[in-house]
Design an enzyme around this catalytic site. Structure first.
Site, PDB file in Angstrom:
ATOM      1  N   CYS A   1       0.844  -1.197   0.000  1.00  0.00           N
ATOM      2  CA  CYS A   1       0.000   0.000   0.000  1.00  0.00           C
ATOM      3  C   CYS A   1       0.874   1.239   0.000  1.00  0.00           C
ATOM      4  O   CYS A   1       2.036   1.204   0.381  1.00  0.00           O
ATOM      5  CB  CYS A   1      -0.871   0.004   1.244  1.00  0.00           C
ATOM      6  SG  CYS A   1       0.117  -0.071   2.734  1.00  0.00           S
TER       7      CYS A   1
ATOM      8  N   CYS B   1       2.926   2.383   3.029  1.00  0.00           N
ATOM      9  CA  CYS B   1       4.214   1.777   3.368  1.00  0.00           C
ATOM     10  C   CYS B   1       5.363   2.712   3.020  1.00  0.00           C
ATOM     11  O   CYS B   1       6.421   2.673   3.640  1.00  0.00           O
ATOM     12  CB  CYS B   1       4.425   0.487   2.595  1.00  0.00           C
ATOM     13  SG  CYS B   1       3.080  -0.665   2.735  1.00  0.00           S
TER      14      CYS B   1
ATOM     15  N   ASP C   1      12.102 -47.524 -14.645  1.00  0.00           N
ATOM     16  CA  ASP C   1      10.864 -47.664 -13.903  1.00  0.00           C
ATOM     17  C   ASP C   1       9.732 -47.616 -14.936  1.00  0.00           C
ATOM     18  O   ASP C   1       9.856 -46.935 -15.945  1.00  0.00           O
ATOM     19  CB  ASP C   1      10.765 -46.495 -12.926  1.00  0.00           C
ATOM     20  CG  ASP C   1       9.466 -46.506 -12.151  1.00  0.00           C
ATOM     21  OD1 ASP C   1       9.135 -47.568 -11.621  1.00  0.00           O
ATOM     22  OD2 ASP C   1       8.803 -45.460 -12.106  1.00  0.00           O
TER      23      ASP C   1
ATOM     24  N   ASP D   1      10.988 -41.496 -11.996  1.00  0.00           N
ATOM     25  CA  ASP D   1      10.376 -40.173 -11.952  1.00  0.00           C
ATOM     26  C   ASP D   1       9.916 -39.789 -10.555  1.00  0.00           C
ATOM     27  O   ASP D   1       9.643 -38.645 -10.285  1.00  0.00           O
ATOM     28  CB  ASP D   1       9.186 -40.116 -12.901  1.00  0.00           C
ATOM     29  CG  ASP D   1       8.028 -40.962 -12.394  1.00  0.00           C
ATOM     30  OD1 ASP D   1       8.304 -42.040 -11.828  1.00  0.00           O
ATOM     31  OD2 ASP D   1       6.875 -40.541 -12.548  1.00  0.00           O
TER      32      ASP D   1
ATOM     33  N   ASP E   1      11.307 -43.719  -6.115  1.00  0.00           N
ATOM     34  CA  ASP E   1      12.481 -44.254  -6.800  1.00  0.00           C
ATOM     35  C   ASP E   1      13.786 -43.743  -6.187  1.00  0.00           C
ATOM     36  O   ASP E   1      14.870 -44.183  -6.567  1.00  0.00           O
ATOM     37  CB  ASP E   1      12.471 -43.866  -8.288  1.00  0.00           C
ATOM     38  CG  ASP E   1      11.265 -44.433  -9.005  1.00  0.00           C
ATOM     39  OD1 ASP E   1      10.872 -45.557  -8.664  1.00  0.00           O
ATOM     40  OD2 ASP E   1      10.728 -43.751  -9.892  1.00  0.00           O
TER      41      ASP E   1
END
Ligand SMILES: [Cu+2]
Lengths: 122, 754
Positions: free
Chosen positions: B23, B26, B439, B639, B643
């Protein structure tokens, strides 16, 4: 002739002593500043100055490199044991953060190993 | 406190980028906090850009702390980007090149005529007073050239000598210094030497200095090319971003984009930071990052990655990672690190070069002594020439460069193909892989199962009804196959109903009530357990299983209603990629937790003969160990998080990381696109790199080590030949150039087309 041979042998002994046997003094980094310990290493004329840095054990610390040598070899600094490598900008500061280390000697050098130094952790 | 002059103040302006200032109020708070620091003269905030300019002689760390103390984040805007660093480096290299070339020409201007003179038989000796005068003049000229063109060698040699280290400068300085000092002694005190030894070597000094400067200059040029890959990666990043701040769209520098900023990307623009699409949809070309040529469609909620190219629509997205946290920045960082790391093959060269220079100095002394003691006349001249030549030819710079240069190019080359190699060790091991474990789920297959068949057994039900029932019952389950069924239902806009009495029966399936009917959904075992007649449907289910589909039975009120088959489709290029691996002699093994029938069916389709099926996640690493026990160097490709232990145990772990969620730190090698072609590419690149390193090491070895005996004069007793120091200088200058150029050849390497 004998004298020349003796001079030659003397030179050989001197080389062995100067480069291998003699251990240069290391630059101590005080641990008063805690984790903000920092040392400046100037990269110039084929050497790191200082080239032997000793640190307390188990304290992370910073090395500020200032490279003043344009040769491409000086552009990177490697700590092979720590898997750290950094590109040093020319004529500028570069701060490298080292992790807390165990006792031992950790070599650092440029790509060609023309510049070399050691971090001694005590 | 020191008072600063106006000039000093003007030189001490710095910018901070403020994060978290939402804002306008600040602004005052931040400005006040900064102005309260001792030494800060003024602090002005630009709210639209979220930057604040501060003048005063205060360290940026102090300013950042002050901003953080009042609850905002700040970072220095002066941190140079990679782009700027590369530009700076290029400018510095260019300057260095120019100065080396100048130094070369000056040295050759003296060296060349002298050498030609001696080649055409001009006497390089000191006999008459006139010759003495001329050579004295040449000697002084040579000293001037040594100062102008070779100063850096002598200073470097001296500095490193004081440091108890010896390097290339040491050898050059010693070699050229010896030749010059000897020649000056000849000129100044000719009578102290036997007549035959009154020979000068000024041309050697000048030529060597010139040639080595030339070698260095050419090396600087060639080195620039080795970092091309990283330059290209850095070039992927956008320079500016269009962010929405205070309801206006403004263009700002990329460094100023803050977390959670809303950013606009228009068609044809690069995505500036990582984020999540909040509005609009488009297709994005991610090929520069992943090597995957097809653009990917992105809509609200999808992640997008910095560096990729927006093709079609204009979108708004929320920045989730900025600056050094973006995936591309991390990739660049990782590639840089890997480029500077050394594979084990390079360690030997390191050890050699650490002891090399002092050893060479000793060899040079020994060779001089041998000539002095046993050589023919003029012993002194021969001794000087051999000592000088040994020093010059043995310079180990080529040996030191052999490995890093190839690794630099190889790792960069791999990155261009979407393969991230973590370090030199991974690079070397990948070149030696003999067995590759893949895999199944998510690696060979897409990892996203889909409903492929619905076979209705009781004709009173429609397919839609079956899907509704199945999806409703599975909506409570977390099984991936269940997810596939629910997804299919959602895709067809089917509304799910609430089931009651839901019960999961481990290893069998699920049981629930829906609208007063009892539902059973699961495998054959579940059906048998409830004594449901399957009749001919067992064969139909078998047939589906042979096609790598997983059949599931649905029973309503204890009567078989349908079979639903779900399968995880094989990636379109898995078959070709696996063929490529097998073609280079790699034993390919499939590993999966799935049942044997499905696993075998998939393996058959992709051409794998060895299958480990029904492997529990915790046993995956045992399979890696089994293969290692058979003497294989095992690569493991996976992946998922499950694993991870197997990836870690394998000699090389290949992670399939797609797009943003690159598992950058976890695996030895990360394939940024989903395709298994990345495996062959990675292996091909690493093999080519290793071959290149070996060529380099061999070349350097020839120059440095094999050259020494010749330089010391081993050929003399047989052929009366002694290497000319100038030739040694040229060999030395071009040895490192050869190595760098050979490494550059790798840039042309292409992993096989696919
Ligand atoms: Cu050299």
């Amino acid at each position: 002739m004998l004298i020349i041979n003796l001079i030659g042998l003397g030179l050989i002994v001197l080389i062995i002593w100067w480069f291998w046997v003699y251990k240069p003094q290391s630059t101590q980094v005080s641990d008063e500043q805690g984790d903000n310990s920092e040392i400046t290493v100037v990269v110039k004329d084929g050497v790191y100055q200082p080239a032997r840095i000793s640190l307390p054990e188990n304290k992370a610390f910073k090395i500020k490199f200032i490279r003043k040598d344009a040769s491409p070899c000086a552009a990177s600094v490697l700590f092979p044991d720590l898997e750290i490598s950094a590109d040093l900008p020319i004529n500028a500061e570069f701060t490298l953060q080292l992790p807390a280390l165990k006792k031992g000697e950790y070599a650092f050098h440029c790509q060609m190993k023309m510049y070399s130094g050691t971090v001694v952790v005590k | 406190m020191n008072k600063l002059t106006g000039d000093q103040l003007r030189n001490n302006t710095q910018d901070l980028i403020i994060e978290g200032a939402g804002c306008a109020s600040c602004v005052g708070k931040i400005e006040t906090a900064l102005k309260n620091i001792n030494g800060v003269e003024s602090a002005e905030m630009n709210f639209a850009l979220r930057t604040v300019s501060i003048s005063g002689n205060v360290a940026s760390e102090v300013l950042i702390k002050a901003v953080e103390n009042i609850g905002y984040n700040a970072k220095s805007a002066s941190d140079r980007s990679d782009d700027e660093l590369i530009d700076e480096k290029e400018v510095a290299d260019e300057k260095y090149y120019a100065s080396l070339m100048k130094q070369m020409w000056v040295a050759l201007a003296l060296g060349m005529p002298l050498m030609i003179y001696s080649l055409f038989g001009g006497p390089m000796t000191v006999e008459t007073p006139l010759e003495r005068g001329v050579w004295l003049f040449v000697g002084v000229l040579c000293a001037a050239i040594m100062y102008f063109s070779g100063k850096h060698f002598y200073i470097g040699a001296w500095k490193s000598l004081l440091n108890h280290t010896a390097n290339m400068d040491t050898l050059i300085a010693l070699g050229t210094g010896t030749a010059w000092i000897y020649s000056m002694i000849v000129v100044l005190f000719p009578l102290a030497l036997p007549e035959m030894a009154r020979h000068v070597y000024f041309e050697a000094t000048a030529m060597i200095i010139g040639l080595i400067n030339l070698g260095l200059a050419l090396e600087v040029k060639a080195r620039g090319k080795t970092s091309e890959a990283i330059k290209r990666l850095i070039g992927l990043q956008a320079k500016t971003a269009r962010v929405v701040r205070d309801k206006k769209e403004i263009d700002i520098a990329i460094e100023q984009v803050l977390l959670n900023d809303i950013v606009r990307v228009r068609p044809g623009e690069k995505v500036p930071v990582d984020g999540v699409v909040t509005q609009g949809n488009t297709s994005i070309d991610e090929s520069m990052l992943t090597g995957e040529p097809m653009p990917v469609v992105k809509a609200e909620g999808d992640k997008i990655v910095a560096g990729t190219l927006n093709k079609s629509g204009s979108i708004l997205f929320k920045a989730t990672r900025v600056g050094k946290d973006t995936a591309i920045a991390q990739i660049i960082n990782m590639v840089k690190r890997a480029q500077n790391s050394k594979p084990p093959i390079g360690r030997l060269a390191d050890i050699i070069s650490a002891y090399f220079v002092p050893v060479v100095m000793i060899i040079s002394i020994v060779s001089a002594l041998v000539w002095l003691n046993f050589g023919p006349d003029p012993v002194l001249a021969f001794a000087v020439v051999s000592a000088t030549t040994v020093l010059i030819i043995a310079c180990p710079c080529a040996l030191g460069l052999a490995t890093p240069m190839s690794v630099m190019v190889g790792v960069g080359k791999a990155a261009e193909a979407g393969v991230l190699i973590r370090n030199g060790e991974a690079l070397q091991t990948a070149s030696k892989v003999t067995a590759m474990i893949l895999d199944k789920t998510g690696t060979i297959t897409e990892g996203a199962p889909k409903v492929t068949d619905i076979i209705v057994a009781d004709e009173s039900y429609s397919e839609d009804f079956i899907l509704t029932v199945a999806a409703s019952i599975e909506s409570g389950s977390e099984h991936p196959l269940a997810q596939a069924i629910v997804d299919s239902a959602i895709e067809q806009n089917i509304e799910l109903e609430n089931t009651t009495d839901f019960q999961a029966i481990a290893g069998h399936g699920v049981k629930a009530m829906l609208n007063g009917q009892q539902l059973l959904f699961g495998n054959q075992k579940l059906m048998l357990k409830h004594s449901i007649a399957l009749n001919g449907y067992v064969n139909k289910a078998q047939a589906l299983a042979y096609k790598a589909k997983t059949p599931m039975y649905l029973a309503i009120d204890n009567k078989l209603a349908a079979i639903i088959a779900v399968s995880d489709p094989i990636k379109s290029d898995s078959i070709a990629a696996i063929k490529r691996l097998q073609a280079i002699g790699i034993r390919v093994v499939m590993l999966t937790g799935d049942n044997r029938a499905t696993a075998n069916a998939v393996a058959k389709q992709v051409g794998i003969t060895e299958v480990f099926a029904e492997v529990l996640p915790e046993d995956k690493s045992n399979k890696v160990a089994d293969l290692q026990a058979q003497g294989e160097i095992v690569g493991m490709t996976g992946d998922g998080i499950n694993d991870a232990p197997a990836l870690a145990l394998a000699n090389v772990g290949f992670a399939i990381g797609t797009g943003t969620d690159v598992a950058i730190e976890s695996a030895d090698i990360t394939l940024m696109r989903g395709s298994l072609h990345g495996l062959s590419d990675a292996i091909a690149v690493s093999k080519a790199t290793l071959r290149n390193i070996k060529q380099n090491l061999f070349g350097a070895f020839i120059y440095n080590v094999a050259g020494i005996p010749f330089a010391a004069g081993i050929l003399y007793p047989f052929f009366g030949l002694l290497l000319n120091p100038v030739v040694a200088g040229a060999a030395m200058a071009f040895s490192s150039l050869t190595v760098v150029s050979n490494a550059n050849r790798l840039r042309l390497f292409k992993p096989q087309d696919h």
